[in-house]
Design an enzyme around this catalytic site. Structure first.
Site, mmCIF file in Angstrom:
data_model
loop_
_atom_site.group_PDB
_atom_site.id
_atom_site.type_symbol
_atom_site.label_atom_id
_atom_site.label_comp_id
_atom_site.label_asym_id
_atom_site.label_seq_id
_atom_site.Cartn_x
_atom_site.Cartn_y
_atom_site.Cartn_z
ATOM 1 N N LYS A 124 0.867 -1.183 0.000
ATOM 2 C CA LYS A 124 0.000 0.000 0.000
ATOM 3 C C LYS A 124 0.897 1.222 0.000
ATOM 4 C CE LYS A 124 -4.498 0.715 0.292
ATOM 5 N NZ LYS A 124 -5.617 -0.208 -0.020
ATOM 6 N N ASP A 164 -7.028 4.183 -4.390
ATOM 7 C CA ASP A 164 -7.684 4.018 -3.084
ATOM 8 C C ASP A 164 -8.333 5.379 -2.837
ATOM 9 O OD1 ASP A 164 -7.731 1.956 -0.701
ATOM 10 O OD2 ASP A 164 -7.429 3.885 0.267
#
Ligand code: GLU
Length: 451
Positions: A124, A164
Site C-alpha cells: 500500500k 484508493d
C-alpha cells in the site's frame, strides 16, 4: 489471545508504539490465528515474520500550486509481503495518511489478496496530499512529482499500485504517464487504468459489485436476500456508488450516502436516475453530497458533527448496512444502534470501517458480519484480472470480467465460511477470512525459507 500470540503482539507495539491503526489490524489477525498455531506450531515463526513489513519507502514530494506557492508532502510505499506474488495494493491521497494507516492497509492487503486466489502479494502507499479543492493542473503536478521517486521502486513483476481514497482514474492516468516517461516502457505497472491504455472493463465497478455479491452469498446462508431490503450505505466514492447500483439491481432500496461533510437520508430510496445524478455530481462536478438534498424533494441532509463517528447515519433504521467510507466509521455505540434497529447484515466495503467494539457487538447479537478483507476484495481481484489482460496483451469483455469477479467473490465467501466451520467458529467470517488468507501465505513463506 493466548500468551504466545500476546508476546508477538507486545513486540509489535514495542517496536512502533505510535501506530494504533496498525496495532488494531494486527490484533484482530493474531486473535484469529490462535487455533491455527495450536494445530501448526511450526507456523509460529511465520507469524513473527508476517507482522513485519518486508520494506518501507518514504520520500519527499515537492510541488507548486497554481499561485506559484511551494508545498512539500510526504510519500510512502509499504511493500509488506511478496510471498505469493508481486506487491499489490492501492495508493491513498488523504491528509490523514501516515505510516500507521498505510501499514494497517498493507497488512490487510496481504490477507485480502491471498483470499482472491490470485498471485498477488500485499502493499500500500500514498501521501498526506489532499486532492480536495485542487485544480487538475495541481493534481497532475503532484502526481508527476510523486512518481518521480516512486517509479524506481515499482514494476509489473515487482509492485503494482492502484487507486484508493483520493486516487481514481484521473490520478492513475497522470501517474502512469510519468512512469512510462521515466521507465521508457509501456507495462501494466499500475491498475485502474483508463480503457484506452490498458485498463480493464468493470474495474471501476468491481469493489462495489463484489461487496454486494459477497453480501448476497452471506444473506443466502440464512435464506435472506436484498429483495425489498432497505440498505444504509456510507461514502459516495467509487465503492459506494457501485454498491448502490448493484443493490438496486438485486431489488434492494439504498437510503443513505455520505461524504466527509455529512450524510443524506432519502426514505423513498435512491433509484437509478438519482444515482446517475450523484455519479455526475461526484465524478464530474466534484461537488458535495449536500447538493443532492437541495436538488431532490424529501431528502434529509445532516452535517457531520465534530466527532465524525457520531454523525447519525447508523441510526437510520435499515435491514442491511454497507459501510463504504473509511476506517473506524462505525463504533460500538453506532453498532448498538444498528442492532437495536434489528439490522440483519453488515458488510464492509471500506477497509476496517468497524472498530473492534462494533465487530464484537454484531457478532454477539447474531448479525451477519463480513470483514472488508473478504467482502471488498473484488476491487483488487479485478486489478489482478487487469494484470492478466495486460500480460496477455488482450482485453476481456464486460461479461467475461464480471463473471470472473462474481465467481471469485462466491469462492471467497465459501472459503471464509468453510474455514470458520473447520476451526470451530461457524458463521465467524472474521476468523474464516483471516485463517484462510494466512494459510496460503504461510505455506509459501515456509517453503521459501525465512527470507
Ligand atoms: N485500494 C483497493 C483495496 O483496498 C484496491 C487495490 C488494488 O486494486 O490494487 O483493495
Amino acid at each position: 489471545m493466548d500468551s504466545t500470540m500476546k508476546s508477538v503482539y507486545d513486540s509489535v507495539i514495542a517496536r512502533d508504539p505510535n501506530q494504533p491503526e496498525f496495532h488494531q489490524a494486527v490484533e484482530e489477525v493474531l486473535d484469529s490465528l490462535v487455533p491455527v498455531i495450536q494445530a501448526h506450531p511450526e507456523y509460529l515463526q511465520v507469524v513473527r515474520a508476517i507482522v513485519e513489513a518486508e520494506r518501507i519507502i518514504q520520500f519527499r514530494v515537492p510541488w507548486y500550486d497554481d499561485n506559484g506557492d511551494f508545498h512539500v508532502n510526504r510519500g510512502f510505499r509499504i511493500q509488506f509481503n511478496s510471498a505469493i506474488g508481486p506487491y499489490k495494493g492501492g495508493l491513498r491521497f488523504h491528509p490523514s495518511v501516515n505510516q500507521s494507516i498505510l501499514k494497517f492497509l498493507a497488512f490487510e492487503q496481504v490477507f485480502k489478496n491471498s483470499l482472491t486466489g490470485l498471485p498477488m502479494g500485499g502493499g500500500k502507499g500514498g501521501s498526506d496530499f489532499d486532492p480536495k479543492g485542487k485544480s487538475d493542473g495541481e493534481v497532475m503536478r503532484f502526481c508527476q512529482s510523486f512518481m518521480m521517486e516512486l517509479w524506481r521502486h515499482i514494476g509489473a513483476d515487482l509492485d503494482v499500485p492502484a487507486g484508493d481514497i483520493g486516487v481514481g482514474g484521473r490520478e492513475i492516468g497522470y501517474l502512469f504517464g510519468m512512469y512510462k516517461k521515466l521507465a521508457n516502457e509501456f507495462t501494466g505497472v499500475l491498475t485502474g487504468k483508463g480503457r484506452s491504455y490498458g485498463g480493464s472493463l468493470i474495474r471501476p465497478q468491481a469493489t462495489g459489485y463484489g461487496l454486494v455479491y459477497f453480501a448476497r452469498e452471506m444473506l443466502a446462508t440464512k435464506d435472506k436476500s436484498f429483495e425489498g431490503a432497505t440498505v444504509a450505505i456510507s461514502g459516495s466514492g467509487n465503492v459506494a456508488q457501485f454498491a448502490c447500483e448493484k443493490v438496486i439491481d438485486l431489488g434492494g432500496k439504498p437510503v443513505t450516502l455520505s461524504d466527509s461533510s455529512g450524510f443524506i437520508h432519502d426514505p423513498a430510496g435512491i433509484d437509478r436516475e438519482k444515482l446517475a445524478w450523484i455519479m455526475d455530481l461526484k465524478n464530474n462536478r466534484r461537488g458535495r453530497i449536500k447538493e443532492f438534498a437541495d436538488h431532490f424533494d424529501g431528502v434529509e441532509y445532516t452535517a457531520s458533527k465534530p466527532e465524525p463517528n457520531l454523525n447519525g447515519l447508523w441510526g437510520v433504521n435499515v435491514d442491511i448496512a454497507l459501510p463504504c467510507a473509511t476506517q473506524n466509521e462505525i463504533n460500538g455505540e453506532e453498532a448498538q444502534m444498528l442492532v437495536d434497529n434489528e439490522v440483519t447484515a453488515v458488510a464492509e466495503g471500506a477497509n476496517m470501517p468497524c472498530t473492534p467494539e462494533a465487530v464484537e457487538c454484531f457478532q454477539a447479537n447474531g448479525v451477519l458480519f463480513a470483514p472488508g478483507k473478504a467482502s471488498n476484495a473484488g476491487g483488487v481481484a479485478t486489478s489482478g484480472l487487469e494484470m492478466s489482460q495486460n500480460s496477455l496483451r488482450m482485453s476481456w469483455t464486460r461479461e467475461e470480467v464480471d463473471q470472473k469477479l462474481e465467481a471469485i467473490m462466491v469462492n471467497i465467501h465459501k472459503n471464509a465460511f468453510e474455514t470458520a466451520e473447520k476451526y470451530g467458529m461457524p458463521g465467524n467470517y472474521v476468523a474464516g477470512a483471516n485463517i484462510a488468507g494466512f494459510l496460503k501465505v504461510a505455506e509459501a513463506m515456509q517453503a521459501q525459507g525465512m527470507v
